[in-house]
Scaffold this motif. Sequence first.
Motif, PDB file in Angstrom:
ATOM      1  N   PHE A   1       0.823  -1.222   0.000  1.00 37.74           N
ATOM      2  CA  PHE A   1       0.000   0.000   0.000  1.00 37.74           C
ATOM      3  C   PHE A   1       0.855   1.270   0.000  1.00 37.74           C
ATOM      4  O   PHE A   1       0.599   2.204  -0.758  1.00 37.74           O
ATOM      5  CB  PHE A   1      -0.922  -0.037   1.224  1.00 37.74           C
ATOM      6  N   GLU A   2       1.893   1.320   0.824  1.00 38.30           N
ATOM      7  CA  GLU A   2       2.668   2.550   0.969  1.00 38.30           C
ATOM      8  C   GLU A   2       3.707   2.723  -0.138  1.00 38.30           C
ATOM      9  O   GLU A   2       4.113   3.843  -0.441  1.00 38.30           O
ATOM     10  CB  GLU A   2       3.423   2.596   2.314  1.00 38.30           C
ATOM     11  N   LEU A   3       4.154   1.614  -0.721  1.00 37.98           N
ATOM     12  CA  LEU A   3       5.258   1.680  -1.673  1.00 37.98           C
ATOM     13  C   LEU A   3       4.937   2.606  -2.837  1.00 37.98           C
ATOM     14  O   LEU A   3       5.816   3.310  -3.353  1.00 37.98           O
ATOM     15  CB  LEU A   3       5.596   0.278  -2.183  1.00 37.98           C
ATOM     16  N   TYR A   4       3.677   2.627  -3.249  1.00 35.42           N
ATOM     17  CA  TYR A   4       3.296   3.446  -4.402  1.00 35.42           C
ATOM     18  C   TYR A   4       2.666   4.773  -3.978  1.00 35.42           C
ATOM     19  O   TYR A   4       2.082   5.481  -4.798  1.00 35.42           O
ATOM     20  CB  TYR A   4       2.345   2.653  -5.299  1.00 35.42           C
ATOM     21  N   ALA A   5       2.785   5.107  -2.695  1.00 35.46           N
ATOM     22  CA  ALA A   5       2.323   6.395  -2.187  1.00 35.46           C
ATOM     23  C   ALA A   5       3.522   7.336  -2.059  1.00 35.46           C
ATOM     24  O   ALA A   5       4.659   7.001  -2.392  1.00 35.46           O
ATOM     25  CB  ALA A   5       1.614   6.210  -0.847  1.00 35.46           C
ATOM     26  N   SER A   6       3.282   8.523  -1.528  1.00 32.92           N
ATOM     27  CA  SER A   6       4.337   9.547  -1.484  1.00 32.92           C
ATOM     28  C   SER A   6       5.232   9.456  -0.245  1.00 32.92           C
ATOM     29  O   SER A   6       6.319  10.031  -0.216  1.00 32.92           O
ATOM     30  CB  SER A   6       3.699  10.937  -1.539  1.00 32.92           C
ATOM     31  N   TRP A   7       4.787   8.733   0.787  1.00 31.28           N
ATOM     32  CA  TRP A   7       5.510   8.776   2.059  1.00 31.28           C
ATOM     33  C   TRP A   7       6.936   8.247   1.982  1.00 31.28           C
ATOM     34  O   TRP A   7       7.842   8.871   2.544  1.00 31.28           O
ATOM     35  CB  TRP A   7       4.717   8.024   3.137  1.00 31.28           C
ATOM     36  N   PRO A   8       7.201   7.114   1.329  1.00 30.19           N
ATOM     37  CA  PRO A   8       8.602   6.649   1.278  1.00 30.19           C
ATOM     38  C   PRO A   8       9.556   7.680   0.659  1.00 30.19           C
ATOM     39  O   PRO A   8      10.706   7.801   1.071  1.00 30.19           O
ATOM     40  CB  PRO A   8       8.518   5.376   0.429  1.00 30.19           C
ATOM     41  N   LYS A   9       9.051   8.441  -0.314  1.00 31.49           N
ATOM     42  CA  LYS A   9       9.909   9.442  -0.959  1.00 31.49           C
ATOM     43  C   LYS A   9      10.259  10.581   0.002  1.00 31.49           C
ATOM     44  O   LYS A   9      11.292  11.237  -0.146  1.00 31.49           O
ATOM     45  CB  LYS A   9       9.205  10.002  -2.195  1.00 31.49           C
ATOM     46  N   GLN A  10       9.397  10.829   0.995  1.00 29.40           N
ATOM     47  CA  GLN A  10       9.635  11.907   1.952  1.00 29.40           C
ATOM     48  C   GLN A  10      10.495  11.455   3.139  1.00 29.40           C
ATOM     49  O   GLN A  10      10.926  12.268   3.939  1.00 29.40           O
ATOM     50  CB  GLN A  10       8.295  12.433   2.491  1.00 29.40           C
ATOM     51  N   LEU A  11      10.729  10.160   3.243  1.00 33.53           N
ATOM     52  CA  LEU A  11      11.412   9.606   4.412  1.00 33.53           C
ATOM     53  C   LEU A  11      12.922   9.778   4.288  1.00 33.53           C
ATOM     54  O   LEU A  11      13.511   9.455   3.244  1.00 33.53           O
ATOM     55  CB  LEU A  11      11.056   8.126   4.547  1.00 33.53           C
ATOM     56  N   ASP A  12      13.530  10.290   5.347  1.00 32.85           N
ATOM     57  CA  ASP A  12      14.998  10.374   5.401  1.00 32.85           C
ATOM     58  C   ASP A  12      15.518   9.009   5.843  1.00 32.85           C
ATOM     59  O   ASP A  12      15.477   8.663   7.021  1.00 32.85           O
ATOM     60  CB  ASP A  12      15.415  11.462   6.388  1.00 32.85           C
ATOM     61  N   ILE A  13      16.017   8.250   4.900  1.00 31.53           N
ATOM     62  CA  ILE A  13      16.407   6.867   5.184  1.00 31.53           C
ATOM     63  C   ILE A  13      17.558   6.792   6.179  1.00 31.53           C
ATOM     64  O   ILE A  13      17.734   5.779   6.874  1.00 31.53           O
ATOM     65  CB  ILE A  13      16.764   6.118   3.880  1.00 31.53           C
ATOM     66  N   ASP A  14      18.335   7.875   6.310  1.00 29.83           N
ATOM     67  CA  ASP A  14      19.447   7.862   7.258  1.00 29.83           C
ATOM     68  C   ASP A  14      18.968   7.783   8.697  1.00 29.83           C
ATOM     69  O   ASP A  14      19.733   7.383   9.589  1.00 29.83           O
ATOM     70  CB  ASP A  14      20.318   9.111   7.076  1.00 29.83           C
ATOM     71  N   THR A  15      17.708   8.171   8.948  1.00 32.40           N
ATOM     72  CA  THR A  15      17.168   8.118  10.314  1.00 32.40           C
ATOM     73  C   THR A  15      16.559   6.757  10.640  1.00 32.40           C
ATOM     74  O   THR A  15      16.159   6.514  11.781  1.00 32.40           O
ATOM     75  CB  THR A  15      16.089   9.197  10.515  1.00 32.40           C
ATOM     76  N   ILE A  16      16.487   5.901   9.647  1.00 28.97           N
ATOM     77  CA  ILE A  16      15.859   4.586   9.811  1.00 28.97           C
ATOM     78  C   ILE A  16      16.950   3.528   9.944  1.00 28.97           C
ATOM     79  O   ILE A  16      17.911   3.486   9.163  1.00 28.97           O
ATOM     80  CB  ILE A  16      14.954   4.240   8.605  1.00 28.97           C
ATOM     81  N   ASP A  17      16.802   2.667  10.932  1.00 27.75           N
ATOM     82  CA  ASP A  17      17.777   1.589  11.106  1.00 27.75           C
ATOM     83  C   ASP A  17      17.483   0.416  10.186  1.00 27.75           C
ATOM     84  O   ASP A  17      18.407  -0.233   9.677  1.00 27.75           O
ATOM     85  CB  ASP A  17      17.786   1.136  12.565  1.00 27.75           C
ATOM     86  N   GLN A  18      16.201   0.115   9.989  1.00 25.68           N
ATOM     87  CA  GLN A  18      15.860  -1.027   9.140  1.00 25.68           C
ATOM     88  C   GLN A  18      14.453  -0.863   8.598  1.00 25.68           C
ATOM     89  O   GLN A  18      13.532  -0.483   9.329  1.00 25.68           O
ATOM     90  CB  GLN A  18      15.940  -2.333   9.936  1.00 25.68           C
ATOM     91  N   VAL A  19      14.291  -1.140   7.312  1.00 23.45           N
ATOM     92  CA  VAL A  19      12.977  -1.220   6.676  1.00 23.45           C
ATOM     93  C   VAL A  19      12.691  -2.687   6.412  1.00 23.45           C
ATOM     94  O   VAL A  19      13.526  -3.401   5.839  1.00 23.45           O
ATOM     95  CB  VAL A  19      12.922  -0.426   5.360  1.00 23.45           C
ATOM     96  N   ILE A  20      11.520  -3.148   6.837  1.00 24.68           N
ATOM     97  CA  ILE A  20      11.155  -4.561   6.694  1.00 24.68           C
ATOM     98  C   ILE A  20      10.172  -4.723   5.547  1.00 24.68           C
ATOM     99  O   ILE A  20       9.121  -4.062   5.513  1.00 24.68           O
ATOM    100  CB  ILE A  20      10.501  -5.098   7.986  1.00 24.68           C
ATOM    101  N   CYS A  21      10.469  -5.599   4.602  1.00 29.58           N
ATOM    102  CA  CYS A  21       9.540  -6.003   3.548  1.00 29.58           C
ATOM    103  C   CYS A  21       9.171  -7.472   3.773  1.00 29.58           C
ATOM    104  O   CYS A  21       9.943  -8.227   4.364  1.00 29.58           O
ATOM    105  CB  CYS A  21      10.166  -5.828   2.169  1.00 29.58           C
ATOM    106  N   VAL A  22       7.989  -7.867   3.264  1.00 32.54           N
ATOM    107  CA  VAL A  22       7.508  -9.220   3.573  1.00 32.54           C
ATOM    108  C   VAL A  22       7.880 -10.253   2.522  1.00 32.54           C
ATOM    109  O   VAL A  22       7.621 -11.440   2.711  1.00 32.54           O
ATOM    110  CB  VAL A  22       5.969  -9.220   3.793  1.00 32.54           C
ATOM    111  N   SER A  23       8.484  -9.821   1.411  1.00 28.49           N
ATOM    112  CA  SER A  23       8.886 -10.803   0.399  1.00 28.49           C
ATOM    113  C   SER A  23      10.120 -10.297  -0.337  1.00 28.49           C
ATOM    114  O   SER A  23      10.352  -9.087  -0.437  1.00 28.49           O
ATOM    115  CB  SER A  23       7.754 -11.037  -0.607  1.00 28.49           C
ATOM    116  N   PRO A  24      10.921 -11.206  -0.886  1.00 30.78           N
ATOM    117  CA  PRO A  24      12.105 -10.794  -1.653  1.00 30.78           C
ATOM    118  C   PRO A  24      11.748  -9.903  -2.842  1.00 30.78           C
ATOM    119  O   PRO A  24      12.480  -8.963  -3.175  1.00 30.78           O
ATOM    120  CB  PRO A  24      12.702 -12.128  -2.111  1.00 30.78           C
TER     121      PRO A  24
END
Length: 705
Positions: free
Chosen positions: A461-484
Amino acid sequence: MIDGSAIWAQGMVQALARAGCEVTLVLKAPVRTGRLVDPLRALPGVTVRSPHDEGLADTSMAPKQAAAILARVDEESPHDLIVVRGRRLAAKLAAGPLAGRLWTYLTDVPQSAAEFDTAAKAELRRIADASRVLLCQTEELRGFLENAVPATAGKSVLFPPVVVLPDGLSPRPAGPPDGPLRLVYTGKFAPRWNTYEMTSLPRLLSMRGVDAELHMVGDKIHDDPSDPGFSPRMRTALETAEGVIWHGGHPRAEAMRLTAAGDVGLSWRDASMDTSLELSTKVLECGTLGVPVVLNRTPMHERLLGADYPLFAATEDDVLDSLTLIGKNPDVFTLAADRCRTAASDFTLEAAAGRLRKYLAQTFPEPSDKVLAVKNRRLRVGVAGHDLKFFTRLLDYLRSRPDMEVQVDHWPALKAHDEEKSQALVDWADVIICEWCGPNALWYSKRKRPDQRLVVRLHRFELYASWPKQLDIDTIDQVICVSPHYNTLTREITGWPSSKVTTIPNWVDDSQLDRAKLPGAEHHLGMIGIAPSRKRLDLALDVVEELRRDDPRFTLFVKSKLPWEYWWIWQKDEERAHFEKVFRRIRRSRHLSGGVVFDSYGRDVASWLRRIGFVLSTSDDESFHLAPAEGMASGAVPALLPWPGADTIYDPHWIHETPSAMATAIATTVSQNRWQSEAAQARTQLKTAYALEKICHQWTDLLTP
């Protein structure tokens, strides 16, 4: 008194003690005889408390008083779990200080949907919310509860009756009766238990040339307000009926000795009890003792003993026919005794203790030295999100760990939250998990402390929304996805480094889903969720239509909300047009009409899957698609079309290029009698890859690098 609840209490204490618990048994009535209690006092690790002897209770302990006494006992020495039998008492405890630690054994629930009124549902929902575990005697009861009270789903586990042979008691010697046919009944005397009618059996059998005597054990004669004459009539029959020997009340060991001295046990009851969701302990005791039982034919009893069991009886004539048959046919007697003995082998004390060990291990995970080493105290874990439906069992697991403290910041909506509460979580937590990569992840990423870890779980749901683009990835330790596949897509779309993105699959509660299939399941296809249109119900219809051309037993069961129940779907013209066409097709197709069943949406998926032999996944696109995995855990065979990434989650053996190929594979599996072996293979794959315990351990490792 010797009755079912007293025998249950004795067996439960013994099973808990054998499973490794220190047990305190709190008695609900004054001790008038030591028949059942004395053996428990002698067990190591068992304490018996008698509130009446201690001056804490009067002669009649009402549920309100019992709840207060249990709270007092717990206050003296806090307990990890409180096992309680009885709906009225459980309802009182649900509102008190023991809530959250209850392991509730439910038997006295309405036995039909008609009896399940709003008040009963509300009370059982409160009990379920306050219970850590709900112990259900039978699969029938568990399924009924999960359908009627959704809050029970995920908490309900099987705990069938426990049969324990007293020390020194040997089963009945194998072989047919030698001499008069000795019938045995033990328990209470009540109208619906047909105990008065039983007293006529020796006389009626003698008229058929069968020499018989009836041994009746018990001292509890029911006073029935609707039949005031029952009690004196029953007593007179016990004392004077031809061929009846009334032994009165006895300790359980003696009652079982008298049963072992008999040839046939009687558990024949009024037809009104055929819908009971409970299993008679007496039937199992007789089986353990090698004594076959006359009982009513019900689906539950057929599963227990086989549809061809020779001693099923509905009427008095049926009982007489069965007893006449075994009285004159040794082979039939031997068959019935073997069936009962085999059935009872699953209800031993060791089997009960094994079940409890499993439930205890799930409820009280062992602490991790790695976790405790991080802070030399419990790890503080915060969970934040607007919708935690995909995180429920993980949250239960984290809360259950003795080495973690958990707080939840539940956002009322995607963009709405209490900033003060969220900031308090930032100030408190060592690790914060954002479920969904949405506004919650943006807010926490701007406020996390330098020494704090922030983990974000991203869905399709979020992958194709705008929020990931606004996220500063340097502040995140880990992003979890449910499939390869979605791991790769996430990195391609966002440009995030691979070191920041990891895969932890969705969890599947394999223990809850692993239930016995119902007859005919191999011809039943299942689909969970059909909206929006990209779920492609139309392709599933192609499959079932092709199957039904050759075999009309194939049926598609759909468990889902209907598309018009989602306003955001139904307002789209293309969605409405798609589903209008689909439903028109079902109505008009000669093969589909009558071959598609729509079941209500709900949390009772585990119970629903008992009837399903194949779970379909015909979507255009999925991030994981949990339904086939849940089906695999239930013992169903998955059948998928090749949506992008399907082969990174599921074995290619289950993936078919077209609906026609899928239909051919299903038909071949059934016709060649490979359904059970394929289902076993699927279940093994599921447990290896996606079992709840395995995924929980992956999360524990992630939170403490």
